[in-house]
Design an enzyme around this catalytic site. Sequence first.
Site, PDB file in Angstrom:
ATOM      1  N   LYS A  88       0.766  -1.255  -0.004  1.00 37.21           N
ATOM      2  CA  LYS A  88      -0.029   0.078  -0.154  1.00 37.21           C
ATOM      3  C   LYS A  88       0.716   1.231   0.007  1.00 37.21           C
ATOM      4  O   LYS A  88       1.916   1.169   0.677  1.00 37.21           O
ATOM      5  CB  LYS A  88      -0.885   0.115   1.192  1.00 37.21           C
ATOM      6  CG  LYS A  88      -1.860   1.004   1.312  1.00 37.21           C
ATOM      7  CD  LYS A  88      -3.081   1.041   2.494  1.00 37.21           C
ATOM      8  CE  LYS A  88      -3.969   1.907   2.762  1.00 37.21           C
ATOM      9  NZ  LYS A  88      -4.640   1.830   3.943  1.00 37.21           N
ATOM     10  N   SER A  92      -9.376   1.732   2.364  1.00 35.44           N
ATOM     11  CA  SER A  92      -8.699   2.477   1.681  1.00 35.44           C
ATOM     12  C   SER A  92      -7.377   1.522   1.120  1.00 35.44           C
ATOM     13  O   SER A  92      -6.407   2.079   0.482  1.00 35.44           O
ATOM     14  CB  SER A  92      -7.767   3.537   2.396  1.00 35.44           C
ATOM     15  OG  SER A  92      -7.092   3.015   3.563  1.00 35.44           O
ATOM     16  N   SER A 151     -10.112  -0.425   6.711  1.00 34.12           N
ATOM     17  CA  SER A 151      -9.517  -0.382   5.701  1.00 34.12           C
ATOM     18  C   SER A 151      -8.933  -1.536   4.868  1.00 34.12           C
ATOM     19  O   SER A 151      -8.649  -1.585   3.637  1.00 34.12           O
ATOM     20  CB  SER A 151      -8.529   0.724   5.815  1.00 34.12           C
ATOM     21  OG  SER A 151      -8.896   2.016   5.867  1.00 34.12           O
TER      22      SER A 151
END
Length: 443
Positions: A68, A145, A169
């Site tokens: 990420k 996310s 997330s």
Amino acid sequence: MPAQQPSSAAADAPSLVPPRHGGETASGPRGDAPAPQEAGSPVWRVAGDPLVAAPERGVLSGSRVAVKDVFAVAGHAIGAGNPAWLREAPVEPAHAAAVRALLRAGADVAGIARTDELAYGLSGINAHYGTPPNPAAPGRVPGGSSSGPAGAVALGLADIGLGTDTAGSVRVPTSYCGLYSLRPTHGLVPNAGQVPLAPSFDTVSWMTRTPGLLGRVSDVLLPRRSARPVERLLLATDLFDLVDPALRGPLQDAAHPWAKALAVPLRPEDDTCAAQLEEWAEALGVLQAVEMWRLHGDWLRAHREAVSPLVADAVAAGEGMPAEYLAWARNTVGRARRALAELIPPGTALVQPAVPTAAPPPGPAVTGMALRTATVQLVCAASVAGLPVLTLPGVRGPAGPVGLSLVAAAGSDRALTALTALLPDRTADCAAPAPLPASPPNA
């Protein structure tokens, strides 16, 4: 953190060649990896073959990691899902602690994957870079996310998705994409080298397509701490009342095959914590907003036009929070932690829906308050109490997969991951034990 400052990555990770352009480098730490490519895709910010090769073989050899874009990868800047942030971000001198641990275990870094802007969001939609695909539910969002790592793993472009979970997330994209994931106890896995969102809740987390690989990754990243085995599962029937009506029965039914596979008794519990979730979610939102503003408020003031209105407003909401409201939120979180410690003692895991619906398509429903509120209410208990969560496939239907989450007592991480060894080590696409009879309404 302000984009001008490097993150606090681990100091002993190898350095890379200085960047040639755009904040990226021309080679990996061993000097023989192909040059990374700016991917220009909604999945990857930058990718290689691999982007960073493992320095030696280990238990994760042959596995590829999608990182990420909030973690430091040595020789690359952190983009945090925003072009203005990326333009000003320094090249990281060392790998984030979690990235370094995976490399040392033999995994290669396939690339740096997209994130929702500033790691704020539950949909996977990024106003600047687009939306990663969700192959488990074509035409629908992947969840955020940690959207890029989830999409990369679901597409088979990576085997491990390294993400963060603040308020769902990782759990939301795990559910939407039909994957497996672990959100560890808060603070158990070092977060050095990571751009934070709300440090009181941010938790390094990971996703895979198979339970066996999830267990191996967990064995690498979790500290060596013993935990009382999970001996009892509580089926939180009041939490299932919060999901789409078409999902309630099938999703509860799906819990029984998992309990049988895990050889752990499953007991229905009608009164867990559903009545408190609205208050807990509000308190979580207050504290998260305050921390977001403290971390990113100065940067937002200087770059307001470069941030999407939804994210800018979310960060700005923490400015000038009334002291009495902040005190109420902190008190509420304290009460929530005590209540959950009593509800979920060591040796017990609470079984609940991971999300209230299958993944919605892009549009007003996914950006509206109703879905976000319902989702945060389901994920907030583990977030406010910093509890570990194992998320598994639950049901699969025309609208896509919906997962189940097992929430355990703080520090019970290895008890949860021990359960993965009892599951058939097959891909998540084949693992969901129950189909949905029809597409859920409003999904």
